[in-house]
Write a protein that holds these residues in place. Structure first.
Motif, PDB file in Angstrom:
ATOM      1  N   ASP A 159       0.857  -1.196   0.000  1.00 36.53           N
ATOM      2  CA  ASP A 159       0.000   0.000   0.000  1.00 36.53           C
ATOM      3  C   ASP A 159       0.889   1.240   0.000  1.00 36.53           C
ATOM      4  N   ASP A 160       0.832   2.064   1.033  1.00 36.84           N
ATOM      5  CA  ASP A 160       1.642   3.281   1.074  1.00 36.84           C
ATOM      6  C   ASP A 160       3.128   2.948   1.143  1.00 36.84           C
ATOM      7  N   ALA A 161       3.926   3.714   0.404  1.00 35.44           N
ATOM      8  CA  ALA A 161       5.370   3.639   0.563  1.00 35.44           C
ATOM      9  C   ALA A 161       5.752   4.328   1.872  1.00 35.44           C
ATOM     10  N   ALA A 162       6.951   4.061   2.357  1.00 37.24           N
ATOM     11  CA  ALA A 162       7.375   4.634   3.637  1.00 37.24           C
ATOM     12  C   ALA A 162       7.371   6.159   3.599  1.00 37.24           C
ATOM     13  N   GLY A 163       7.906   6.729   2.530  1.00 34.22           N
ATOM     14  CA  GLY A 163       7.938   8.183   2.422  1.00 34.22           C
ATOM     15  C   GLY A 163       6.548   8.779   2.363  1.00 34.22           C
ATOM     16  N   GLU A 164       5.648   8.099   1.679  1.00 31.49           N
ATOM     17  CA  GLU A 164       4.262   8.548   1.595  1.00 31.49           C
ATOM     18  C   GLU A 164       3.613   8.525   2.973  1.00 31.49           C
ATOM     19  N   ALA A 165       3.903   7.479   3.745  1.00 31.72           N
ATOM     20  CA  ALA A 165       3.357   7.384   5.100  1.00 31.72           C
ATOM     21  C   ALA A 165       3.885   8.507   5.985  1.00 31.72           C
ATOM     22  N   PHE A 166       5.166   8.837   5.837  1.00 31.02           N
ATOM     23  CA  PHE A 166       5.748   9.960   6.569  1.00 31.02           C
ATOM     24  C   PHE A 166       4.999  11.255   6.238  1.00 31.02           C
ATOM     25  N   ASP A 167       4.817  11.513   4.949  1.00 28.31           N
ATOM     26  CA  ASP A 167       4.179  12.762   4.525  1.00 28.31           C
ATOM     27  C   ASP A 167       2.724  12.849   4.994  1.00 28.31           C
ATOM     28  N   LYS A 168       2.000  11.727   4.876  1.00 26.25           N
ATOM     29  CA  LYS A 168       0.590  11.739   5.274  1.00 26.25           C
ATOM     30  C   LYS A 168       0.435  11.914   6.783  1.00 26.25           C
ATOM     31  N   THR A 169       1.301  11.267   7.543  1.00 29.02           N
ATOM     32  CA  THR A 169       1.242  11.407   8.996  1.00 29.02           C
ATOM     33  C   THR A 169       1.613  12.826   9.413  1.00 29.02           C
ATOM     34  N   LYS A 171       1.087  15.450   7.701  1.00 34.28           N
ATOM     35  CA  LYS A 171      -0.078  16.287   7.386  1.00 34.28           C
ATOM     36  C   LYS A 171      -1.129  16.183   8.475  1.00 34.28           C
ATOM     37  N   LEU A 172      -1.326  14.966   9.010  1.00 32.75           N
ATOM     38  CA  LEU A 172      -2.270  14.780  10.111  1.00 32.75           C
ATOM     39  C   LEU A 172      -1.855  15.583  11.342  1.00 32.75           C
ATOM     40  N   MET A 173      -0.543  15.799  11.488  1.00 33.31           N
ATOM     41  CA  MET A 173      -0.020  16.536  12.635  1.00 33.31           C
ATOM     42  C   MET A 173       0.038  18.036  12.385  1.00 33.31           C
ATOM     43  N   GLY A 174      -0.425  18.457  11.191  1.00 35.52           N
ATOM     44  CA  GLY A 174      -0.456  19.877  10.880  1.00 35.52           C
ATOM     45  C   GLY A 174       0.860  20.446  10.409  1.00 35.52           C
ATOM     46  N   LEU A 175       1.792  19.587  10.010  1.00 35.06           N
ATOM     47  CA  LEU A 175       3.087  20.067   9.526  1.00 35.06           C
ATOM     48  C   LEU A 175       2.981  20.478   8.064  1.00 35.06           C
ATOM     49  N   SER A 210       3.816  -2.836   4.668  1.00 36.85           N
ATOM     50  CA  SER A 210       2.523  -2.161   4.689  1.00 36.85           C
ATOM     51  C   SER A 210       2.601  -1.031   5.704  1.00 36.85           C
ATOM     52  N   PHE A 211       2.367   0.201   5.247  1.00 34.44           N
ATOM     53  CA  PHE A 211       2.484   1.346   6.140  1.00 34.44           C
ATOM     54  C   PHE A 211       1.187   2.139   6.300  1.00 34.44           C
ATOM     55  N   SER A 212       0.139   1.772   5.576  1.00 32.91           N
ATOM     56  CA  SER A 212      -1.106   2.533   5.674  1.00 32.91           C
ATOM     57  C   SER A 212      -1.724   2.416   7.065  1.00 32.91           C
ATOM     58  N   GLY A 213      -1.571   1.252   7.698  1.00 38.28           N
ATOM     59  CA  GLY A 213      -2.119   1.061   9.033  1.00 38.28           C
ATOM     60  C   GLY A 213      -1.451   1.944  10.074  1.00 38.28           C
ATOM     61  N   LEU A 214      -0.160   2.209   9.895  1.00 36.17           N
ATOM     62  CA  LEU A 214       0.552   3.095  10.817  1.00 36.17           C
ATOM     63  C   LEU A 214      -0.025   4.499  10.767  1.00 36.17           C
ATOM     64  N   LYS A 215      -0.394   4.926   9.568  1.00 35.49           N
ATOM     65  CA  LYS A 215      -1.000   6.253   9.403  1.00 35.49           C
ATOM     66  C   LYS A 215      -2.306   6.321  10.192  1.00 35.49           C
ATOM     67  N   THR A 216      -3.120   5.270  10.102  1.00 35.61           N
ATOM     68  CA  THR A 216      -4.387   5.219  10.842  1.00 35.61           C
ATOM     69  C   THR A 216      -4.138   5.195  12.346  1.00 35.61           C
ATOM     70  N   PHE A 217      -3.140   4.411  12.761  1.00 36.86           N
ATOM     71  CA  PHE A 217      -2.792   4.334  14.186  1.00 36.86           C
ATOM     72  C   PHE A 217      -2.344   5.707  14.684  1.00 36.86           C
ATOM     73  N   ALA A 218      -1.563   6.412  13.852  1.00 38.87           N
ATOM     74  CA  ALA A 218      -1.105   7.756  14.220  1.00 38.87           C
ATOM     75  C   ALA A 218      -2.285   8.717  14.341  1.00 38.87           C
ATOM     76  N   ALA A 219      -3.225   8.625  13.400  1.00 39.61           N
ATOM     77  CA  ALA A 219      -4.405   9.501  13.430  1.00 39.61           C
ATOM     78  C   ALA A 219      -5.204   9.293  14.710  1.00 39.61           C
ATOM     79  N   ASN A 220      -5.395   8.037  15.099  1.00 43.79           N
ATOM     80  CA  ASN A 220      -6.133   7.732  16.330  1.00 43.79           C
ATOM     81  C   ASN A 220      -5.384   8.223  17.562  1.00 43.79           C
ATOM     82  N   THR A 221      -4.061   8.093  17.545  1.00 44.80           N
ATOM     83  CA  THR A 221      -3.242   8.537  18.676  1.00 44.80           C
ATOM     84  C   THR A 221      -3.297  10.058  18.815  1.00 44.80           C
ATOM     85  N   ILE A 222      -3.246  10.741  17.689  1.00 39.34           N
ATOM     86  CA  ILE A 222      -3.315  12.208  17.698  1.00 39.34           C
ATOM     87  C   ILE A 222      -4.646  12.681  18.278  1.00 39.34           C
ATOM     88  N   ARG A 223      -5.729  12.038  17.864  1.00 41.21           N
ATOM     89  CA  ARG A 223      -7.067  12.426  18.336  1.00 41.21           C
ATOM     90  C   ARG A 223      -7.253  12.144  19.827  1.00 41.21           C
TER      91      ARG A 223
END
Length: 339
Positions: A159-169, A171-175, A210-223
């Motif tokens: 799914d997401d590449a590592a760099g893509e996961a970094f960028d998306k996460t 963005k979730l953090m407002g960077l 697979s890195f898409s799940g990490l992005k979701t985990f990060a989103a839940n942690t942020i919230r």
């Protein structure tokens, strides 16, 4: 032999001239970061238009700095894929047209082969065979490299590449964009152990990622936590640690599976300090060696395309007059080089 290399696969315009005896003669790079920042990501149409504006001036500047004219060149190499099709077509059209006008051979280069061979630009270049970790915004894969063009994909992201996961996460953090490097910088202020992120697909056999799940985990942690600076830094640390640990675990598996002791890391994420630190520690434990390009050659650049193109031209590979671009182009479909 002197080769002009042109890179326009995404949001950086890179031009370089490489001499097989003297090495890199000139290297020009223009980044479109400011152009795409307002949109939070790369806008393909804007990227293509900007490549149209920048490529020819950069070629002129590269020739000037190298003290050369087109008559001093022996070939033109350009990125033909994978990447954004519009951006690729700009470089391919310019590269193929200039080669025709200058009566020079032209060669289409695989973008990821360029990254894979980027460490060859360094004085301490790796010898074949080795395992390569290609890790960027668009790709994450482990490749067994027996020689130039002799590649076997051992594992890749589903799914997401590592760099893509970094960028998306990020963005979730407002960077701001591009978020990956900013997230890594924020992680330097983080506290280890406060948050624990999963290491996806490490509890099962195989070398896929697979890195898409990490992005979701990060989103839940942020919230679920307060939005203060230290908490954001701690989340950034935990996220980066999870990605790097996952990459290191899979690299160790790949090295054991192949029996090799040399590891190459390349691509934009290979500039990550924490990743380099952890992989250097891993290879010390495994009594092996790790190689990577200097930071300026981790991201997209013309030097790696010029080098890869030179190897292909020496192998008598050239492209016809048809201008072709390949948005998807599996690296294991390339032909081995026998020069």
């Amino acid at each position: 032999m002197r080769i002009l290399g042109i890179e326009t696969s995404c949001d950086e315009t890179g031009v370089a001239i490489f001499d097989d005896e003297k090495g890199l003669l000139s290297h020009e790079l223009y980044s479109q970061v400011k152009l795409h920042a307002d949109y939070g990501g790369v806008v393909p149409e804007l990227a293509s238009r900007d490549h149209v504006k920048k490529t020819i001036p950069l070629i002129k500047e590269a020739l000037k700095k190298a003290g050369l004219t087109p008559a001093d060149l022996d070939g033109v190499a350009y990125t033909a894929g994978p990447g954004l099709v519009g951006a690729l077509l700009v470089g391919a059209t310019i590269g193929r047209s200039l080669a025709y006008a200058w009566d020079l051979p032209a060669v289409a280069v695989h973008h990821m082969e360029g990254h894979l061979l980027a460490p060859m630009l360094e004085d301490n270049a790796p010898e074949f065979p080795f395992v390569a970790l290609l890790v960027s915004g668009g790709h994450t894969m482990l490749v067994e490299v027996k020689g130039i063009g002799d590649y076997q994909i051992l594992g890749e992201s589903v799914d997401d590449a590592a760099g893509e996961a970094f960028d998306k996460t990020a963005k979730l953090m407002g960077l701001d964009y591009p978020g990956g490097p900013l997230l890594s910088k924020l992680a330097e202020k983080g506290t280890q152990g406060r948050f624990k992120f999963p290491r996806p697909m490490t509890d099962r056999p195989g070398l896929d990622f697979s890195f898409s799940g990490l992005k979701t985990f990060a989103a839940n942690t942020i919230r679920a936590n307060e939005d203060d600076e230290q908490t954001r830094a701690d989340i950034a640390f935990a996220f980066q640690e999870a990605v790097v640990d996952t990459l290191a675990i899979k690299c160790k598996r790949a090295l054991k599976q192949t029996g090799l002791k040399r590891l190459v890391i390349a691509g934009g994420v290979s500039a990550n300090k924490y990743l380099r630190q952890e992989l250097e520690a891993l290879m010390t434990k495994m009594q092996g060696e790790v190689f990577y390009p200097r930071t300026e050659f981790c991201t997209d650049n013309g030097a790696m395309i010029a080098y890869a193109g030179m190897q292909r031209l020496k192998n008598q590979e050239t492209t016809d007059l048809a201008v072709k671009a390949y948005p998807r182009w599996p690296i294991d479909q390339l032909e081995p080089v026998n020069n």
